[in-house]
Scaffold this motif. Structure first.
Motif, mmCIF file in Angstrom:
data_model
loop_
_atom_site.group_PDB
_atom_site.id
_atom_site.type_symbol
_atom_site.label_atom_id
_atom_site.label_comp_id
_atom_site.label_asym_id
_atom_site.label_seq_id
_atom_site.Cartn_x
_atom_site.Cartn_y
_atom_site.Cartn_z
ATOM 1 N N VAL A 98 0.836 -1.218 0.000
ATOM 2 C CA VAL A 98 0.000 0.000 0.000
ATOM 3 C C VAL A 98 0.869 1.266 0.000
ATOM 4 O O VAL A 98 0.649 2.185 -0.798
ATOM 5 C CB VAL A 98 -0.975 0.005 1.210
ATOM 6 N N GLU A 99 1.856 1.315 0.884
ATOM 7 C CA GLU A 99 2.672 2.537 0.951
ATOM 8 C C GLU A 99 3.643 2.619 -0.226
ATOM 9 O O GLU A 99 3.968 3.717 -0.678
ATOM 10 C CB GLU A 99 3.427 2.599 2.282
ATOM 11 N N ALA A 153 4.711 6.145 -5.105
ATOM 12 C CA ALA A 153 4.757 6.449 -6.538
ATOM 13 C C ALA A 153 3.570 7.325 -6.935
ATOM 14 O O ALA A 153 3.702 8.262 -7.729
ATOM 15 C CB ALA A 153 4.760 5.153 -7.346
ATOM 16 N N ALA A 154 2.399 7.053 -6.357
ATOM 17 C CA ALA A 154 1.196 7.829 -6.697
ATOM 18 C C ALA A 154 1.350 9.290 -6.269
ATOM 19 O O ALA A 154 0.937 10.200 -6.978
ATOM 20 C CB ALA A 154 -0.040 7.221 -6.025
ATOM 21 N N PHE A 204 3.726 0.844 -9.610
ATOM 22 C CA PHE A 204 4.424 -0.308 -9.035
ATOM 23 C C PHE A 204 5.952 -0.137 -9.080
ATOM 24 O O PHE A 204 6.686 -1.073 -8.786
ATOM 25 C CB PHE A 204 4.011 -1.597 -9.770
ATOM 26 N N SER A 205 6.395 1.070 -9.448
ATOM 27 C CA SER A 205 7.834 1.257 -9.665
ATOM 28 C C SER A 205 8.657 1.093 -8.393
ATOM 29 O O SER A 205 9.851 0.804 -8.446
ATOM 30 C CB SER A 205 8.110 2.618 -10.309
ATOM 31 N N PRO A 244 10.185 11.875 -10.223
ATOM 32 C CA PRO A 244 9.067 11.954 -11.163
ATOM 33 C C PRO A 244 9.530 11.988 -12.620
ATOM 34 O O PRO A 244 8.926 11.372 -13.468
ATOM 35 C CB PRO A 244 8.371 13.266 -10.781
ATOM 36 N N GLN A 245 10.661 12.647 -12.881
ATOM 37 C CA GLN A 245 11.156 12.722 -14.270
ATOM 38 C C GLN A 245 11.373 11.324 -14.837
ATOM 39 O O GLN A 245 11.072 11.059 -15.987
ATOM 40 C CB GLN A 245 12.491 13.486 -14.349
#
Ligand code: FE2
Ligand code: FE2
Length: 369
Positions: free
Chosen positions: A193-194, A199-200, A300-301, A344-345
């Motif tokens: 979850v975390e 990533a989210a 999922f990264s 993020p990039q």
């Protein structure tokens, strides 16, 4: 922490309060050995980096509608249709509505996930046998209360739209809370979850870059969450290396079920229901359109390299993840090598690559992964 709730959260079908029957063994550690230096370091960091939600700039004017309209005025509307490839072209008004609701849906699920983290980590304080881990978990519990506070305040005071918990997230949180094995609480919460949330949040920050309050909130929460995920990896790697094949197989099952539940939530069915858009058209779209597929994959990264470090990227999990095209992340840094989230990039680059591939492939039909 007084704030006006313009927009109370909708109550889910299950009701105002949900009771989950727990069956856990609380453990005292009378040894107080305090030898796990990585956990103690994390505990020191957690204490030093605590922040107060009341210190945020709550007087910031939040107007997502205006922000999205400005993007559209700059020609973003056409680009959005190109990027999302919706089942039918969306006019600016519809694209705006979809944008507002998807954002509110994601933020609402963040809020509910934070409450799940609050309860699950309180459970870890009781059940994990090592004093060092109890210390850190107690620190995390305080973080999670603050995360619930800020997301709730943002949704009710600032945003104006919110969603109840998605049934799949509710089911996963229920699984995490009812499992008597302390490591499964960690695996479900800190790793899955975390890991997904980390990533989210990175994506959220990027997509809402012009909204300074949510950027500040997200930056602070991400710093906390990266410690929480590292806490999970450091704790679990100590015990998973000694597990029997049978015990490990049960953890694989849990990972696969959690993956399934998390992906289901990301199809955002409640958004289409709320908008009155036919779900038999829009859910398959969410399953298949390259942008949404790329979005789900990127979430999922952080999970994939962490599972690999824990020895849980086993042939069965690999097979499932290969089918979901998630193994591309297995060589990325895990949360001990790099406690920060993937930049993020880096994620954007991956998405762009994915879109480039998707553009060459024929538009898929209704059949979904
Ligand atoms: Fe949190
Ligand atoms: Fe957390």
């Amino acid at each position: 922490m007084q704030y006006r709730q313009h927009n109370p959260l909708p109550i889910p079908a299950i009701g105002e309060f949900q009771h989950v029957q727990g069956t856990l063994d609380a453990v005292f550690d009378w040894h107080y050995e305090l030898k796990r230096s990585k956990l103690l370091e994390l505990y020191e960091k957690g204490k030093a980096n605590t922040w107060n939600a009341s210190d945020l700039a709550w007087d910031t004017e939040v107007d997502i509608e205006k922000m999205v309209s400005q993007r559209q005025a700059l020609g973003g509307g056409g680009m959005l249709n190109q990027l999302l490839a919706p089942p039918r072209p969306l006019d600016d008004r519809e694209a705006l509505t979809l944008n507002l609701h998807m954002n509110a849906f994601m933020l609402s699920q963040f809020l509910h996930g934070e409450q799940g983290a609050l309860l699950a980590t309180a459970k870890i304080v009781e059940t994990v046998p090592w004093a060092e881990a109890k210390f850190y978990a107690a620190n995390q519990v305080a973080d999670e209360a603050r995360h619930v506070e800020v997301y709730h305040r943002y949704l009710t005071e600032k945003l104006g739209i919110s969603y109840p918990i998605h049934p799949s997230l509710g089911e996963l949180l229920g699984d995490i809370m009812t499992d008597a094995r302390w490591d499964v609480t960690y695996l479900g919460m800190q790793i899955m979850v975390e890991g997904l949330a980390l990533a989210a949040f990175g994506l959220q920050k990027m997509m809402m870059a012009e909204e300074s309050l949510i950027v500040d909130i997200t930056t602070r929460i991400m710093a906390d969450e990266s410690r929480h995920v590292a806490f999970g990896v450091i704790s679990l790697e100590e015990i998973y290396q000694d597990m029997t094949a049978g015990e490990l197989r049960e953890r694989e099952d849990f990972v696969m079920e959690a993956t399934h539940l998390m992906r289901e939530r990301l199809l955002m069915q409640p958004v289409f229901e709320r908008l009155g858009w036919p779900v038999d058209v829009w859910v398959p779209w969410a399953q298949n359109t390259p942008f949404m597929k790329g979005f789900r994959q990127m979430l999922f990264s952080k999970i994939v390299p962490n599972l690999k470090r824990l020895g849980l990227l086993t042939p069965r999990v690999r097979e499932m993840y290969a089918g979901l095209d998630l193994l591309r992340f297995e060589h990325m840094k895990d949360s001990v090598e790099d406690p920060e989230m993937a930049a993020p990039q880096e994620l954007v680059q991956l998405l762009m690559q994915f879109l480039a591939q998707g553009a060459q492939a024929p538009q898929p039909g209704v059949a979904a992964k």
